[in-house]
Design a protein around this motif. Structure first.
Motif, PDB file in Angstrom:
ATOM      1  N   HIS A 281       0.816  -1.214   0.000  1.00 28.53           N
ATOM      2  CA  HIS A 281       0.000   0.000   0.000  1.00 28.53           C
ATOM      3  C   HIS A 281       0.852   1.267   0.000  1.00 28.53           C
ATOM      4  O   HIS A 281       0.428   2.318   0.478  1.00 28.53           O
ATOM      5  CB  HIS A 281      -0.968  -0.013   1.191  1.00 28.53           C
ATOM      6  CG  HIS A 281      -2.055  -1.037   1.041  1.00 28.53           C
ATOM      7  ND1 HIS A 281      -1.859  -2.367   1.331  1.00 28.53           N
ATOM      8  CD2 HIS A 281      -3.329  -0.942   0.570  1.00 28.53           C
ATOM      9  CE1 HIS A 281      -2.972  -3.045   1.079  1.00 28.53           C
ATOM     10  NE2 HIS A 281      -3.872  -2.209   0.613  1.00 28.53           N
ATOM     11  N   GLY A 282       2.065   1.134  -0.501  1.00 25.82           N
ATOM     12  CA  GLY A 282       2.873   2.331  -0.729  1.00 25.82           C
ATOM     13  C   GLY A 282       3.673   2.815   0.462  1.00 25.82           C
ATOM     14  O   GLY A 282       4.185   3.932   0.457  1.00 25.82           O
ATOM     15  N   ILE A 283       3.789   1.974   1.500  1.00 29.04           N
ATOM     16  CA  ILE A 283       4.568   2.374   2.675  1.00 29.04           C
ATOM     17  C   ILE A 283       5.689   1.359   2.907  1.00 29.04           C
ATOM     18  O   ILE A 283       5.452   0.269   3.428  1.00 29.04           O
ATOM     19  CB  ILE A 283       3.669   2.455   3.933  1.00 29.04           C
ATOM     20  CG1 ILE A 283       2.533   3.454   3.692  1.00 29.04           C
ATOM     21  CG2 ILE A 283       4.491   2.846   5.164  1.00 29.04           C
ATOM     22  CD1 ILE A 283       1.400   3.334   4.687  1.00 29.04           C
ATOM     23  N   PRO A 284       6.920   1.688   2.503  1.00 26.89           N
ATOM     24  CA  PRO A 284       8.025   0.754   2.750  1.00 26.89           C
ATOM     25  C   PRO A 284       8.159   0.493   4.254  1.00 26.89           C
ATOM     26  O   PRO A 284       8.308   1.429   5.040  1.00 26.89           O
ATOM     27  CB  PRO A 284       9.249   1.495   2.200  1.00 26.89           C
ATOM     28  CG  PRO A 284       8.689   2.424   1.167  1.00 26.89           C
ATOM     29  CD  PRO A 284       7.359   2.860   1.735  1.00 26.89           C
ATOM     30  N   ALA A 285       8.049  -0.774   4.640  1.00 29.06           N
ATOM     31  CA  ALA A 285       8.068  -1.137   6.057  1.00 29.06           C
ATOM     32  C   ALA A 285       8.961  -2.351   6.246  1.00 29.06           C
ATOM     33  O   ALA A 285       9.001  -3.236   5.389  1.00 29.06           O
ATOM     34  CB  ALA A 285       6.650  -1.438   6.533  1.00 29.06           C
TER      35      ALA A 285
END
Lengths: 414, 414
Positions: free
Chosen positions: B385-389
């Protein structure tokens, strides 16, 4: 429990003093305001240790509250762990004195952290990587027990072969240095010092009130104490996982054997970064390696066996590397091919290593695996058989070997 | 094929000249000694490109053989890729002109490598991390097409948003610098320069005959060209994966919001390491954050919301961070608790981010997840969802954000 006689089918007592028999340790999971009174009762019951999970002490400004429990501990001779911690695990006794999930993969690494969040990261990584641990300990506010107490305990603990600590400050740097200097001669100590930058130190001070201090001083203290300094959380964890399973090298001569020439280059760079010495290959040994590799391969160091080779070539060159007493450690670069698939490589490698172990030859070996996703299974298999191996990385295997060397040098073993 | 009319049910031709119609590219999978003659036929057939997989040229000392095919290519105006490569993938056209396994996760990263082993590591990592790629290209001996040709192609390729290259040398540093300077203004370029140490350079020279050269010169050339330099293979891969999904920051003010105080300290250290600026928190914004966090939490920067908070607190503080125009990027430190389990955190975070996106607010966000193994699923969900984690790491998320910033500064966007 003040208001229940039974909880989930187990008998509950109003006070610890009502519990019959001798108690080893008291685990506190009550609000901060009740801790002092309960600790007095623990003291009167002559329980020697208290695990103080509750927060709400020095870290929130309640310095007097913390001083009060420290005074009670001193008065009654109760050693305190915490407050403001997640508790601790000691796997040899199946002990999980914590509010976190149970952890039971037994092994030789004892880890500790000053922070609960980092503690949870340790537990998650340990479980995910199937890292065997002897203990995971939260230190929190360190009102009494701190890092050097843990070093002293794990020094004599036969279930522990490496001690890895996350810390934001040292309450007593001199005591730590003294103990670490002694312990690191016997067992590797790895430290991740958080708050090593000005920004980090400021954050540490508002987190645990830690005086993160001048990093130059920490650098000197850690180096002089023979402590391996981890530069990142991941390094701390990877070192704790790999160092105990690596045999101690008997000298400085490292040889790279690689199927992928490109890995050989990156592995060589990593050797320099991690203070490892690529052995200058003696002519007779060079000739011996050449016998096993195709004419367009490159001997020297790295030994480039080239990508198209069958498992036998990996086996022959690794056997030679293990048998020749002038070589002290091997770094392997595997390249996934149809001729030598990952699990075939892994099994054949373990065969040679076990053949040599049976002859009493043990040298540290690490492996970098370049290939499709099947290399992940191979890495796990190799790890299970005493060979730290990493997929898609040429740096981690060498960093891990470098850390083992750093320790061995500090301990005067090479 | 000289001796078969049909192979696996498909018609085979004795020469490429016998194939009817126009051909775009010829893929060579024949022994080195047959390459020259076949290449002449490719030229006569007016095929504009040749993918030369065979090895046995300059890398084995057969410099004349390589010169011969270069001359043929020039004469007939055939561009050459290789020789001594694994081929290339171009996913928008479902093209796998390689002997490696098929790869089909489409995305915006174009990767290349000089070495086949590193190429296989790229493919394995890509598949394992579900990294979307537009292309994976082997360059090998670079007899004709090299890094700057790829930059020129990917510059105008709408399917590519980032270019990541592994290289052991640059045949023409000046040409590379010129092209990279132009292209990096539009798309991030990441380079892993292998052979940056004396030992590595020596290994490179015996691997591909690469003149790895003085690293100081490479450092200067890459910096002046606006290229992000990766220090390790893993960095190259992580940067290629994360940079394209991060929005470009509009300014230098970074804020850390963390549930784990300990993560906040390590994230702050990592900000300094990666040239990121922790915003000096204006009093009104500080007060606004304080409204959402418990009194024993710490505002300032990091904003320490403390570990026991419900999902709402993460949501409120992240929303504030996204809404206030003085803040340009967020680094999140999540701490796994029973109150806010990993997937709850992940879903609630994505909710807020999508709510803001709908309002036209897009800022780069990265997350460090400290917790038990469930954080791995949360990391994957956030990435999708577009959040590098990242699980168990406080350094990788910040390094990735730092790389995005480095590019944005070089491209004059901030």
């Amino acid at each position: 429990n003040p208001s229940a006689a039974e909880i989930m089918g187990r008998k509950a007592y109003k006070s610890v003093k009502d519990v019959p028999g001798v108690i080893d340790v008291a685990v506190f999971a009550i609000p901060a305001k009740f801790v002092a009174q309960a600790l007095i009762e623990v003291g009167e019951k002559k329980i020697p240790g208290a695990v103080l999970i509750p927060s709400g002490f020095a870290e929130t400004g309640n310095v007097e509250g913390q001083q009060e429990i420290v005074d009670i501990g001193r008065k009654y001779n109760v050693r305190l762990m915490g407050p403001n911690i997640y508790g601790f695990y000691y796997t040899p006794k199946n002990l999980c004195a914590t509010f976190c999930t149970a952890y039971d993969v037994k092994g030789k690494a004892a880890l500790s952290s000053q922070s609960g969040g980092i503690g949870m990261a340790i537990i998650g990584f340990s479980r995910s990587a199937k890292m065997g641990v002897s203990a995971i300990v939260g230190l929190g506010n360190k009102s009494d027990i701190d890092e050097d107490d843990l070093l002293t305990f794990f020094e004599q603990d036969d279930n522990t072969a490496i001690i890895a600590q996350h810390l934001e400050d040292l309450k007593d740097g001199r005591a730590f240095a003294e103990v670490a200097k002694r312990v690191s001669k016997k067992k590797p100590i790895v430290v991740l010092k958080a708050g090593r930058t000005a920004m980090g130190a400021r954050a540490a001070s508002s987190h645990t009130g830690a005086l993160a201090g001048n990093d130059k001083i920490y650098e000197d203290v850690l180096k002089q104490s023979g402590v391996i300094r981890a530069r990142s959380l991941r390094d701390l964890l990877e070192f704790a996982r790999a160092i105990p399973i690596l045999p101690t090298p008997k000298g400085e001569n490292v040889v790279i054997i690689t199927g992928a020439g490109g890995s050989g280059v990156l592995l060589s760079d990593a050797c320099v970064d991690n203070d490892l010495t690529l052995m200058a290959m003696p002519p007779d040994l060079d000739a011996a390696f050449r016998k096993f590799i195709p004419p367009f391969g490159a001997a020297g160091n790295p030994v480039d066996i080239t990508g198209g080779e069958p498992p036998k070539t990996y086996q022959n060159t690794v056997r030679l590397g293990l048998e020749d007493p002038r070589i002290h450690a091997l770094i392997l670069g595997y390249w996934h091919t149809i001729v030598t698939p990952p699990m075939v490589f892994a099994r054949k490698l373990v065969e040679v290593v076990e053949e040599m172990r049976a002859k009493g030859i043990e040298k540290p070996i690490v492996a970098s695996l370049a290939g499709d996703v099947e290399v992940e299974e191979a890495a796990e298999y190799l790890f299970d058989h005493g060979i730290p191996a990493y997929a898609y990385s040429t740096e981690i295997p060498v960093a891990v070997l470098g850390a083992k060397y750093k320790w061995a040098r500090g301990a005067g073993l090479i």
